[in-house]
Design a protein around this motif. Structure first.
Motif, mmCIF file in Angstrom:
data_model
loop_
_atom_site.group_PDB
_atom_site.id
_atom_site.type_symbol
_atom_site.label_atom_id
_atom_site.label_comp_id
_atom_site.label_asym_id
_atom_site.label_seq_id
_atom_site.Cartn_x
_atom_site.Cartn_y
_atom_site.Cartn_z
ATOM 1 N N LEU A 14 0.757 -1.203 0.068
ATOM 2 C CA LEU A 14 -0.061 -0.007 0.091
ATOM 3 C C LEU A 14 0.655 1.311 -0.034
ATOM 4 C CD1 LEU A 14 -2.968 0.686 0.107
ATOM 5 C CD2 LEU A 14 -2.488 1.530 2.571
ATOM 6 N N SER A 15 0.553 2.056 -0.996
ATOM 7 C CA SER A 15 1.295 3.331 -0.870
ATOM 8 C C SER A 15 0.437 4.297 -1.586
ATOM 9 C CB SER A 15 2.596 3.411 -1.761
ATOM 10 O OG SER A 15 2.282 2.860 -3.191
ATOM 11 N N GLU A 16 0.761 5.750 -1.355
ATOM 12 C CA GLU A 16 -0.178 6.732 -1.788
ATOM 13 C C GLU A 16 -0.534 6.730 -3.339
ATOM 14 O OE1 GLU A 16 -0.338 11.386 -0.358
ATOM 15 O OE2 GLU A 16 0.939 11.121 -2.378
ATOM 16 N N ASP A 17 -1.926 6.706 -3.409
ATOM 17 C CA ASP A 17 -2.270 6.805 -4.984
ATOM 18 C C ASP A 17 -3.719 7.093 -5.076
ATOM 19 O OD1 ASP A 17 -2.311 6.396 -7.736
ATOM 20 O OD2 ASP A 17 -2.080 4.223 -7.774
ATOM 21 N N HIS A 18 -4.320 7.334 -6.082
ATOM 22 C CA HIS A 18 -5.767 7.888 -5.836
ATOM 23 C C HIS A 18 -6.373 8.835 -4.995
ATOM 24 C CE1 HIS A 18 -5.778 4.828 -9.170
ATOM 25 N NE2 HIS A 18 -5.239 3.928 -8.463
ATOM 26 N N MET A 19 -5.378 9.692 -4.517
ATOM 27 C CA MET A 19 -5.834 10.471 -3.283
ATOM 28 C C MET A 19 -6.660 11.594 -3.800
ATOM 29 S SD MET A 19 -4.747 9.447 -0.535
ATOM 30 C CE MET A 19 -5.147 7.811 -1.135
ATOM 31 N N ASP A 20 -7.067 11.549 -5.268
ATOM 32 C CA ASP A 20 -8.278 12.503 -5.834
ATOM 33 C C ASP A 20 -9.498 11.844 -5.771
ATOM 34 O OD1 ASP A 20 -7.380 10.639 -7.402
ATOM 35 O OD2 ASP A 20 -7.567 11.763 -9.238
#
Length: 442
Positions: free
Chosen positions: A183-189
């Motif tokens: 898990l890593s930062e993605d799709h924060m939009d």
């Protein structure tokens, strides 16, 4: 239980490849049901392939159609938080995705993989090795073929790559084994934070017989203790791990030595972790590590658009990593590099609200020429003193090709989505390969 009982009107929201697969599935298996399609785009892709008896409303929403539906099948790109979808949910109209329809229909064992990075490689390799092991295996979902189209292949094992978007609308998929890679930062939009993103991914475990988790990333573990948990790991104690023996690193499946790591054709430590995951999934699916399977594993070179050498001329390597659509994926590509000269790294595109600052310390360790392009190219400019701004990928290549020397590498690993200038990451990778082919000799 007949899940289709009482369903007469289905509205598919979002066309494209997935929406068309839903329509075709419904026409084939449930021809008595009336199917309509809503797509907010004026000219949605796959429009020409729609059957003549399926009505299409494009260019906006049709709330009369939506609220008259007995079932709504939403494209993964349509967030459940969309106000129109929320209005339908408030009216007690069930909203599912294509993976849920697949779950209702499939009769054979299914394995599924999710994670921020690596899931396409794991899915593809699982398919290759399943077939090499004598099991007729089909792969699809978020990679290649839509899940519903796989049903016509009559396979003995289905392997699905599943995104968080697909899992949001999936609630009854029974799995022989499920893997959550990382898990890593993605799709924060799309999500209001990392925990919402993680919870969407964790849905993959709801009906899985074996849960495969990453010992080096505790975020992949379910929140409650599950007995049938299997782990893989490079740096922590795990069930599937690496072990030094007489100067060689071996891939270990519990206590079984499977293969020396150096015999893999795949490059990079992240790919060793990917192979360990596949070994765990194979065991859970009841597939033995036969000689033919291990031979296929050794010769497997990876996916198109993922650290793929597309040209190697005049001592310069051109590497297509267009599938790196987030920061963690680009970091993984950089960690496996072997460089003799300078690295011309091409980054940029649609940033999806990501924080790119974690790239800065890694950039500082590399003999880097940073080439920034696309809609969010400006966000990369402060990350390295060599950064140059371009509008397009073509402009980058046309500018840098005359500077290249023996030992240099040109790497497209954008850390961003592609839809600002391309149809998808495949289109971006193919255009990069074409440019590499055109300029590698010059």
């Amino acid at each position: 239980m007949d899940r289709w009982q009482g369903i007469q009107h289905v509205v598919v929201v979002g066309l494209g490849i997935t929406g068309l697969s839903v329509v075709n599935y419904l026409r084939k298996f449930h021809p008595q049901i009336e199917v309509k399609v809503i797509d907010t785009r004026e000219n949605p892709p796959s429009k020409e392939q729609l059957p003549a008896n399926v009505a299409l409303h494009s260019g906006g929403w049709n709330m009369d159609w939506l609220l008259a539906a007995d079932l709504i099948v939403a494209n993964p790109g349509i967030a459940l938080a969309t106000p129109q979808v929320q209005q339908a949910i408030a009216a007690n109209i069930p909203v599912v995705g294509d993976i849920e329809l697949f779950a209702w229909q499939v009769q054979k064992p299914v394995v599924a993989i999710t994670g921020s990075n690596g899931k396409s490689t794991v899915t593809d390799l699982m398919g290759v090795l399943g077939n090499a092991g004598g099991i007729k295996t089909s792969i699809g979902g978020n990679i290649g073929v839509p899940a519903l189209d796989l049903l016509s292949e009559d396979s003995d094992l289905y392997v699905l790559e599943l995104s968080s978007f697909q899992l949001e609308t999936t609630s009854s998929l029974k799995l022989k084994a499920a893997a959550f890679l990382n898990l890593s930062e993605d799709h924060m939009d799309r999500y209001d934070g990392m925990e919402s993103y993680r919870q969407a991914k964790l849905r993959i475990f709801e009906h899985a017989e074996t849960l495969v988790v990453n010992a080096d990333d505790r975020q992949t573990y379910p929140d409650s203790n599950i007995a049938n948990l299997v782990s893989f790991g490079l740096d922590n104690a795990a069930d599937y791990y690496t072990k030094e023996n007489q100067g060689q690193e071996w891939l270990m499946a519990v206590d079984e030595a499977v293969l020396p790591s150096e015999e893999l054709s795949l490059v990079g430590r992240h790919n060793v972790a990917n192979v360990l995951t596949v070994l765990a999934l194979l065991k859970a699916a009841g597939i033995d590590y036969s000689d033919s399977l291990l031979s296929a594993l050794k010769s497997y070179t990876g996916l198109t658009h993922r650290c793929q050498v597309v040209e190697d001329k005049n001592g310069v390597k051109w590497v297509n990593d267009s599938k790196a659509t987030n920061v963690a994926s680009t970091l993984a590509a950089l960690s496996g590099l072997s460089l003799e000269g300078r690295l011309y790294l091409m980054v940029g595109g649609l940033g999806k609200g990501a924080d790119f600052s974690s790239l800065k310390p890694v950039f500082a360790t590399l003999p880097l020429k940073l080439c920034c392009f696309g809609a969010d190219g400006d966000q990369f400019m402060p990350l390295h003193s060599s950064a140059r701004r371009f509008e397009t990928m073509e402009q980058v290549v046309k500018t840098i090709h005359s500077e290249l020397k023996q030992g240099d590498m040109v790497l497209l690993s954008p850390a961003c989505a592609s839809m600002d200038q391309f149809k998808n990451f495949m289109d971006r990778g193919e255009q990069f390969a074409a440019l590499a082919n055109q300029f590698a000799d010059k």
